[in-house]
Motif scaffolding. Structure first.
Motif, PDB file in Angstrom:
ATOM      1  N   ARG A 198       0.827  -1.220   0.000  1.00 32.25           N
ATOM      2  CA  ARG A 198       0.000   0.000   0.000  1.00 32.25           C
ATOM      3  C   ARG A 198       0.853   1.258   0.000  1.00 32.25           C
ATOM      4  NH1 ARG A 198      -3.616  -2.485   3.477  1.00 32.25           N
ATOM      5  NH2 ARG A 198      -2.905  -1.226   5.221  1.00 32.25           N
ATOM      6  N   ILE A 199       2.053   1.188   0.551  1.00 28.64           N
ATOM      7  CA  ILE A 199       2.910   2.385   0.504  1.00 28.64           C
ATOM      8  C   ILE A 199       3.869   2.322  -0.693  1.00 28.64           C
ATOM      9  CG2 ILE A 199       2.707   2.845   2.975  1.00 28.64           C
ATOM     10  CD1 ILE A 199       5.605   1.745   3.259  1.00 28.64           C
ATOM     11  N   GLY A 200       3.582   1.414  -1.623  1.00 30.16           N
ATOM     12  CA  GLY A 200       4.303   1.438  -2.900  1.00 30.16           C
ATOM     13  C   GLY A 200       5.512   0.537  -2.996  1.00 30.16           C
ATOM     14  N   LEU A 201       5.724  -0.340  -2.002  1.00 26.59           N
ATOM     15  CA  LEU A 201       6.871  -1.251  -2.080  1.00 26.59           C
ATOM     16  C   LEU A 201       6.425  -2.589  -2.679  1.00 26.59           C
ATOM     17  CD1 LEU A 201       8.715  -0.620   1.312  1.00 26.59           C
ATOM     18  CD2 LEU A 201       8.614   0.785  -0.740  1.00 26.59           C
ATOM     19  N   ASP A 476      17.321   2.658   9.908  1.00 29.97           N
ATOM     20  CA  ASP A 476      16.133   3.093   9.174  1.00 29.97           C
ATOM     21  C   ASP A 476      15.994   2.212   7.943  1.00 29.97           C
ATOM     22  OD1 ASP A 476      17.426   4.238   6.760  1.00 29.97           O
ATOM     23  OD2 ASP A 476      18.232   5.719   8.171  1.00 29.97           O
ATOM     24  N   TRP A 477      14.910   2.367   7.204  1.00 32.82           N
ATOM     25  CA  TRP A 477      14.724   1.532   6.000  1.00 32.82           C
ATOM     26  C   TRP A 477      14.527   2.388   4.757  1.00 32.82           C
ATOM     27  CZ3 TRP A 477       9.115   0.997   4.943  1.00 32.82           C
ATOM     28  CH2 TRP A 477       8.308   1.437   5.983  1.00 32.82           C
ATOM     29  N   ARG A 478      15.263   3.502   4.745  1.00 34.30           N
ATOM     30  CA  ARG A 478      15.176   4.378   3.568  1.00 34.30           C
ATOM     31  C   ARG A 478      15.685   3.707   2.299  1.00 34.30           C
ATOM     32  NH1 ARG A 478      17.032  10.064   6.217  1.00 34.30           N
ATOM     33  NH2 ARG A 478      18.287   8.632   7.433  1.00 34.30           N
ATOM     34  N   ALA A 479      16.702   2.859   2.438  1.00 34.05           N
ATOM     35  CA  ALA A 479      17.223   2.181   1.229  1.00 34.05           C
ATOM     36  C   ALA A 479      16.129   1.321   0.599  1.00 34.05           C
ATOM     37  CB  ALA A 479      18.443   1.343   1.590  1.00 34.05           C
ATOM     38  N   PHE A 480      15.363   0.607   1.436  1.00 36.48           N
ATOM     39  CA  PHE A 480      14.255  -0.202   0.911  1.00 36.48           C
ATOM     40  C   PHE A 480      13.241   0.705   0.220  1.00 36.48           C
ATOM     41  CE2 PHE A 480      15.983  -3.053   4.077  1.00 36.48           C
ATOM     42  CZ  PHE A 480      15.702  -4.331   3.621  1.00 36.48           C
ATOM     43  N   ALA A 481      12.913   1.825   0.882  1.00 37.62           N
ATOM     44  CA  ALA A 481      11.890   2.719   0.332  1.00 37.62           C
ATOM     45  C   ALA A 481      12.356   3.326  -0.990  1.00 37.62           C
ATOM     46  CB  ALA A 481      11.570   3.817   1.347  1.00 37.62           C
ATOM     47  N   ARG A 482      13.634   3.728  -1.062  1.00 37.44           N
ATOM     48  CA  ARG A 482      14.144   4.315  -2.313  1.00 37.44           C
ATOM     49  C   ARG A 482      14.075   3.310  -3.457  1.00 37.44           C
ATOM     50  NH1 ARG A 482      18.831   5.866   0.883  1.00 37.44           N
ATOM     51  NH2 ARG A 482      18.343   7.851   1.857  1.00 37.44           N
ATOM     52  N   LEU A 483      14.363   2.049  -3.135  1.00 38.16           N
ATOM     53  CA  LEU A 483      14.345   1.014  -4.183  1.00 38.16           C
ATOM     54  C   LEU A 483      12.928   0.531  -4.482  1.00 38.16           C
ATOM     55  CD1 LEU A 483      17.410  -1.009  -2.900  1.00 38.16           C
ATOM     56  CD2 LEU A 483      17.246   0.033  -5.164  1.00 38.16           C
ATOM     57  N   GLY A 484      12.011   0.768  -3.546  1.00 35.10           N
ATOM     58  CA  GLY A 484      10.633   0.319  -3.745  1.00 35.10           C
ATOM     59  C   GLY A 484      10.465  -1.174  -3.495  1.00 35.10           C
ATOM     60  N   ARG A 516      12.056   6.444   7.864  1.00 39.02           N
ATOM     61  CA  ARG A 516      13.136   7.157   8.558  1.00 39.02           C
ATOM     62  C   ARG A 516      13.424   6.570   9.932  1.00 39.02           C
ATOM     63  NH1 ARG A 516      14.639  11.736   6.429  1.00 39.02           N
ATOM     64  NH2 ARG A 516      13.531  12.448   4.584  1.00 39.02           N
ATOM     65  N   ARG A 517      12.581   5.646  10.363  1.00 42.33           N
ATOM     66  CA  ARG A 517      12.708   5.096  11.715  1.00 42.33           C
ATOM     67  C   ARG A 517      13.312   3.682  11.661  1.00 42.33           C
ATOM     68  NH1 ARG A 517      11.552   7.084  16.337  1.00 42.33           N
ATOM     69  NH2 ARG A 517      10.442   5.179  16.882  1.00 42.33           N
ATOM     70  N   PRO A 518      13.786   3.190  12.803  1.00 41.33           N
ATOM     71  CA  PRO A 518      14.390   1.849  12.828  1.00 41.33           C
ATOM     72  C   PRO A 518      13.384   0.748  12.494  1.00 41.33           C
ATOM     73  CG  PRO A 518      14.937   3.083  14.816  1.00 41.33           C
ATOM     74  CD  PRO A 518      13.876   3.875  14.107  1.00 41.33           C
ATOM     75  N   ILE A 519      13.907  -0.369  12.077  1.00 34.96           N
ATOM     76  CA  ILE A 519      13.068  -1.536  11.781  1.00 34.96           C
ATOM     77  C   ILE A 519      13.913  -2.798  11.904  1.00 34.96           C
ATOM     78  CG2 ILE A 519      13.458  -1.837   9.273  1.00 34.96           C
ATOM     79  CD1 ILE A 519      10.285  -1.914   9.096  1.00 34.96           C
ATOM     80  N   LEU A 520      13.241  -3.944  12.001  1.00 35.27           N
ATOM     81  CA  LEU A 520      13.933  -5.236  11.967  1.00 35.27           C
ATOM     82  C   LEU A 520      13.750  -5.874  10.600  1.00 35.27           C
ATOM     83  CD1 LEU A 520      12.929  -6.733  15.461  1.00 35.27           C
ATOM     84  CD2 LEU A 520      15.038  -5.511  14.841  1.00 35.27           C
ATOM     85  N   VAL A 521      14.778  -6.583  10.164  1.00 36.68           N
ATOM     86  CA  VAL A 521      14.720  -7.336   8.904  1.00 36.68           C
ATOM     87  C   VAL A 521      14.888  -8.816   9.239  1.00 36.68           C
ATOM     88  CG1 VAL A 521      15.919  -7.777   6.716  1.00 36.68           C
ATOM     89  CG2 VAL A 521      15.584  -5.433   7.506  1.00 36.68           C
ATOM     90  N   HIS A 522      14.075  -9.642   8.595  1.00 42.52           N
ATOM     91  CA  HIS A 522      14.107 -11.097   8.800  1.00 42.52           C
ATOM     92  C   HIS A 522      14.816 -11.721   7.597  1.00 42.52           C
ATOM     93  CE1 HIS A 522      12.561 -15.108   9.706  1.00 42.52           C
ATOM     94  NE2 HIS A 522      11.979 -15.175   8.529  1.00 42.52           N
ATOM     95  N   MET A 523      15.852 -12.538   7.862  1.00 44.69           N
ATOM     96  CA  MET A 523      16.575 -13.207   6.774  1.00 44.69           C
ATOM     97  C   MET A 523      16.553 -14.715   7.023  1.00 44.69           C
ATOM     98  SD  MET A 523      19.891 -10.658   6.377  1.00 44.69           S
ATOM     99  CE  MET A 523      20.216 -10.994   4.649  1.00 44.69           C
ATOM    100  N   VAL A 524      16.460 -15.493   5.959  1.00 42.53           N
ATOM    101  CA  VAL A 524      16.382 -16.955   6.089  1.00 42.53           C
ATOM    102  C   VAL A 524      17.544 -17.608   5.347  1.00 42.53           C
ATOM    103  CG1 VAL A 524      14.989 -19.017   5.662  1.00 42.53           C
ATOM    104  CG2 VAL A 524      13.856 -16.835   6.143  1.00 42.53           C
ATOM    105  N   GLY A 567      21.738   0.061  -4.642  1.00 41.04           N
ATOM    106  CA  GLY A 567      21.067   1.109  -5.415  1.00 41.04           C
ATOM    107  C   GLY A 567      20.239   2.047  -4.558  1.00 41.04           C
ATOM    108  N   GLY A 568      19.949   1.644  -3.323  1.00 37.50           N
ATOM    109  CA  GLY A 568      19.166   2.497  -2.423  1.00 37.50           C
ATOM    110  C   GLY A 568      20.042   3.251  -1.444  1.00 37.50           C
ATOM    111  N   GLY A 569      21.358   3.134  -1.603  1.00 39.01           N
ATOM    112  CA  GLY A 569      22.278   3.875  -0.730  1.00 39.01           C
ATOM    113  C   GLY A 569      22.504   3.198   0.608  1.00 39.01           C
TER     114      GLY A 569
END
Ligand code: FAD
Length: 648
Positions: A198-201, A476-484, A516-524, A567-569
């Motif tokens: 919904r936020i475009g990712l 933060d997760w700006r790199a994810f957001a920039r890449l979509g 712009r805020r912190p988040i957790l990422v899950h990797m398998v 690519g998202g910095g």
């Protein structure tokens, strides 16, 4: 890759429902975004240290969910068991004066449920001791908790969610209800599965240069973009792109001239790899693209998963075969694809099924988890010092590995069983009127060498699937957001899948909305060895996992995120602020699949032979139910308790 695969290889093949490398230490002490309360529990020199470890469950400040570094089978949790398996005698035990009605070995969901059912049947004053070799309870259902940017962030360290290919049976469903979990209502009101879309990712695929010749993140591939357009960006030869398109969208019958049952029989005898390669004649580069597609679900790649399972799970390539699903349902086995096949409801708590484990602990030892209701439990802080109080009828003792379980006298006539466990380098013996072994079934022959030989062989055969759930804390997760992008399939990378923390708001717990805020990422990661038979892959993966130090995981995480999100910095040195590697060398229970061996009588199946009660000892754990699911763990805890009570 060319070995022929027998259907025996697939017998236990279905599990559930994936440049900066050598840089400085990861977790700078005092990073403003990350407040860790305690340090990793054991002395792995590679583990970043953030203060003094609190190692006694009775001490103030003991709070394992916030430990980082190597978790899951953490250093210190498995060595005593492995010494036993290598034939080393434990230290001389001290006999403790404690006496119990029931001793439970293993405080995962099955063991905790066993204690619950025992109390329900025998009375709330029943004296119960639970032992677990880990420094936290829950077994696979572990909680990773971080304080980031002033708020709580949760992730599942293992068992993810309430789900099963079968509807929950009455025993498991009633326990879930008794714990205050209204699955349907919570699923309706707390889950936001499409938040990121919904936020475009979108979803994406990362092609790595070692496997595909170039590093390339293709956003929208496997997501919402038209496949043909997304594929044009993939570093695949034209023939491979055309083949992926054909497999994903085509309707070719690759088994012409066979009836549906004959097709299924054929699919049950070949791997998904063989189906794609030999029947669909898919280009080798496209096979690499598909190789890891099954890893999250089965813990092995397409070389060791049957084509029939792949079909049942909804993987692509089978549309043209026109196979009806109903036939599988009638056999009582439903290969994932729950919505279509009548499986259970799905519900994801922010810490996964650790919430179920915590609610069970609240039920058994109310002072250990204050509050009431399932939603409030999500943010409630467990009081570990309450777990093992002498005055409580139920006691839960952590960091305690059972190494010997035997009747006091002849198993047929004995009134008591004694359990010896090792804790802090010392051995202790306790006695109880009954015992439920709810730990890994393959270890039981070492605990109880008196078991009949046939039963021990069956127990040894229950090899579990290793896997790693890595939790990465980001500034933060700006790199994810920039890449979509919010989730990435990475078929050639160290972790074959990663994603932003699913968006769930329950009780006082709210998920992050601002990039712009912190988040957790899950990797398998699934440490498998393509080409070997499935259980050999499992054994090799287990060995690899235990031999891999934290800094190797750390370097790989940093390198993988840096390359995928370049690519998202993304800058790993700046953006990664915490890392927890939940390694599970003994992960998914082996799944018994009647589809492959419908003719084996019930009482000859390994998990059934293995779980036979022995005197006053019952055997639980999801292993004993032949299924890697929480409902199986609960049902097996119930069965084992009923068997122990029947001998009382
Ligand atoms: C990464 C991962 C993800 C999963 N995701 C899901 C999911 O989404 N949904 C689902 O339904 N299921 C899932 N599962 C399956 C999961 O195994 C079950 O749902 C359930 O949590 C198993 O509970 P258990 O009590 O049977 O076993 P465990 O959780 O393994 O608990 C057994 C406990 O006994 C301890 N133990 C073993 N030997 C000894 C000993 N000698 N002395 C003391 N303690 C001992 C073990 O260390 C462990 O703590 C997942 C499993 C893994 C590994």
């Amino acid at each position: 890759m060319d070995r022929s695969i027998t259907r025996r290889d697939f017998l236990q093949g279905v599990a559930v429902s994936a440049a900066t490398a050598a840089a400085a230490p990861l977790l700078p002490t005092g990073h403003p975004a990350f407040a860790a309360e305690t340090a990793p529990a054991a002395a792995d020199p590679a583990m970043p240290s953030q203060g003094a470890a609190v190692t006694s469950q009775d001490a103030a400040g003991y709070y394992p969910p916030r430990l980082t570094g190597l978790r899951g089978s953490h250093p210190g949790s498995f060595e005593n068991a492995h010494r036993l398996a290598h034939g080393d005698a434990p230290p001389q035990p001290t006999l403790l004066p404690e006496r119990y009605d029931l001793i439970v070995v293993g405080a995962g969901i099955s063991g905790l449920a066993a204690a619950h059912f025992y109390r329900r049947a025998a009375g709330a004053q029943s004296r119960i001791l639970l032992l677990d070799n880990h420094d936290d309870f829950g077994g696979h259902a572990k909680r990773n908790e971080f304080e980031l940017g002033g708020r709580m962030h949760l992730m599942n360290g293992g068992t993810l969610e309430i789900d099963s290919p079968r509807p929950y049976g009455p025993v498991a469903a009633e326990l879930i209800k008794a714990l205050g979990i209204d699955v349907e209502r919570l699923a309706r009101t707390t889950q936001h599965p499409h938040f990121y879309e919904r936020i475009g990712l979108d979803g994406g695929v990362f092609f790595d240069r070692e496997t595909f010749g170039a590093d390339k993140l293709v956003v929208g591939l496997g997501g919402r973009r038209p496949l043909a357009a997304a594929l044009r960006e993939a570093p695949l030869p034209p023939a491979a792109r055309a083949d992926v398109l054909r497999i994903e969208t085509g309707a070719v019958d690759y088994l012409p001239g066979l009836a549906a049952d004959e097709k299924k029989d054929r699919l049950s005898r070949i791997s998904y790899l063989a189906f794609l390669r030999d029947l669909a004649h898919v280009d080798p580069a496209a096979l690499k693209f598909y190789q890891a597609r099954t890893q999250g679900e089965w813990g092995v790649g397409i070389d060791a998963v049957s084509a029939l399972d792949a079909w049942g799970f909804g993987l692509p390539g089978f549309r043209g075969l026109n196979l009806p699903k109903g036939a599988i349902r009638r056999m009582g086995f439903t290969p994932a694809g729950y919505e279509e096949t009548g499986g259970s409801y799905r519900l994801h708590f922010p810490d996964g099924n650790a919430t179920i484990a915590r609610l069970l602990v609240r039920d058994l030892i109310p002072d250990a988890l204050p509050g009431a209701g399932a939603a409030d439990a999500v943010t409630a802080r467990a009081r570990y010092a309450e777990l093992d109080r002498p005055q409580g009828p139920v006691r839960l003792r952590l960091s305690s590995t059972a190494v010997r379980v035997r009747h006091v006298g002849d198993p047929d006539a004995a009134r008591e069983v004694e359990v010896t466990y090792v804790r802090g380098g010392e051995a202790f013996t306790v006695r109880g009127a009954g015992v439920v072994l709810a730990g890994y079934n393959m270890m039981i022959p070492y605990l109880c060498p008196e078991l009949p030989e046939r039963q021990k062989q069956a127990l040894h055969a229950l090899v579990k699937t290793p896997l790693v759930y890595t939790t990465v804390a980001l500034r933060d997760w700006r790199a994810f957001a920039r890449l979509g992008v919010h989730r990435v399939y990475a078929p050639g990378s160290y972790h074959s899948y990663f994603r932003l923390n699913p968006h769930v708001n329950v009780g006082d717990y709210t998920s992050e909305t601002s990039p712009r805020r912190p988040i957790l990422v899950h990797m398998v990661r699934t440490p498998c060895k393509p080409g070997l038979p499935e259980h050999d892959q499992n054994r090799a993966g287990r060995t690899e996992l235990l031999a891999t130090p934290f800094d190797v995981f750390e370097r790989n995480v940093r390198a993988q995120l840096a390359r995928s999100l370049a690519g998202g910095g993304f800058d790993p040195a700046r953006d990664i602020v915490g890392l927890t590697v939940n390694r599970w060398p003994h992960g998914y229970a082996p799944e018994y699949n009647p589809l492959f061996d419908p003719d084996v009588p019930e009482d000859e199946r390994a998990h059934v032979v293995g779980r036979a009660p022995f005197g006053r000892i019952g055997i639980a754990n999801s292993d004993s139910g032949g299924g890697a699911y929480t409902d199986v763990a609960i049902e097996q805890g119930h069965r084992a308790v009923m068997e122990v009570l029947a001998r009382a």
